[in-house]
Motif scaffolding. Sequence first.
Motif, PDB file in Angstrom:
ATOM      1  N   ALA A  58     -49.515  72.767  76.035  1.00  0.00           N
ATOM      2  CA  ALA A  58     -48.960  74.007  76.578  1.00  0.00           C
ATOM      3  C   ALA A  58     -48.074  74.699  75.538  1.00  0.00           C
ATOM      4  O   ALA A  58     -48.134  75.921  75.374  1.00  0.00           O
ATOM      5  N   ARG A  59     -47.285  73.920  74.815  1.00  0.00           N
ATOM      6  CA  ARG A  59     -46.441  74.485  73.741  1.00  0.00           C
ATOM      7  C   ARG A  59     -47.318  75.101  72.649  1.00  0.00           C
ATOM      8  O   ARG A  59     -47.026  76.190  72.149  1.00  0.00           O
ATOM      9  N   ASN A  61     -50.177  76.341  72.977  1.00  0.00           N
ATOM     10  CA  ASN A  61     -50.802  77.554  73.517  1.00  0.00           C
ATOM     11  C   ASN A  61     -49.786  78.668  73.768  1.00  0.00           C
ATOM     12  O   ASN A  61     -50.133  79.711  74.321  1.00  0.00           O
ATOM     13  N   LEU A  63     -47.037  78.680  75.776  1.00  0.00           N
ATOM     14  CA  LEU A  63     -46.411  78.797  77.093  1.00  0.00           C
ATOM     15  C   LEU A  63     -44.913  78.535  76.987  1.00  0.00           C
ATOM     16  O   LEU A  63     -44.472  77.725  76.174  1.00  0.00           O
ATOM     17  N   ASP A  64     -44.143  79.230  77.816  1.00  0.00           N
ATOM     18  CA  ASP A  64     -42.696  79.014  77.803  1.00  0.00           C
ATOM     19  C   ASP A  64     -42.324  77.874  78.753  1.00  0.00           C
ATOM     20  O   ASP A  64     -43.170  77.347  79.477  1.00  0.00           O
ATOM     21  N   ASP A  67     -43.301  78.297  82.515  1.00  0.00           N
ATOM     22  CA  ASP A  67     -44.731  78.128  82.788  1.00  0.00           C
ATOM     23  C   ASP A  67     -45.154  76.662  82.676  1.00  0.00           C
ATOM     24  O   ASP A  67     -45.972  76.182  83.462  1.00  0.00           O
ATOM     25  N   ILE A  68     -44.585  75.961  81.700  1.00  0.00           N
ATOM     26  CA  ILE A  68     -44.905  74.541  81.538  1.00  0.00           C
ATOM     27  C   ILE A  68     -44.432  73.759  82.754  1.00  0.00           C
ATOM     28  O   ILE A  68     -45.156  72.930  83.299  1.00  0.00           O
ATOM     29  N   GLY A  71     -46.763  74.365  85.589  1.00  0.00           N
ATOM     30  CA  GLY A  71     -48.019  73.628  85.394  1.00  0.00           C
ATOM     31  C   GLY A  71     -47.854  72.140  85.642  1.00  0.00           C
ATOM     32  O   GLY A  71     -48.719  71.502  86.260  1.00  0.00           O
TER      33      GLY A  71
END
Length: 160
Positions: A58-59, A61, A63-64, A67-68, A71
């Motif tokens: 996620a990092r 990609n 994402l903050d 958002d992580i 998810g």
Amino acid sequence: MAEQWYSLKDMAKELNTTWQSVRSWKDQFYQFVPMDIEGKQVRFKKDALVVFQFIQEARDNGLDQHDIREGLGEKFGQAEHSLIQAGISVGDLAIDSKMIEEMKQTIELLQHEIADLKTRMQEVEIAKRDQELMDNLGKIREEREKKKKGIWSRVMNFTL
């Protein structure tokens, strides 16, 4: 068969990243990372590897943190941690919302009391200062009365 545990460095090696990154992720997303805490020592369960891989991807990609976290909640749910020395789970440490509200009210009351005490202290200090001024004024008047000259001493320029 005994459950496999990972240290911070072991987890970093598995993820091909630094231990500082793993520690940061653990601190930011502790609710989702399966681990046991014994004193200052943290040991990760094997399931934590999948959680950290999700965070790492996620990092990568972009994402903050919000958002992580979202998810992780959808995919894994909150992890159950245990505090080995104390023998209690983190869930047992949750504070009742009613208790929090009572604490807020108590804090508010204490803040009002502190404000009142500060006001009273200022009033007492002002009263002390006023009393000192009045005492000094009285002394000055007494000294002037002593120095007052009679009419003949003023005329003849004598001092008694």
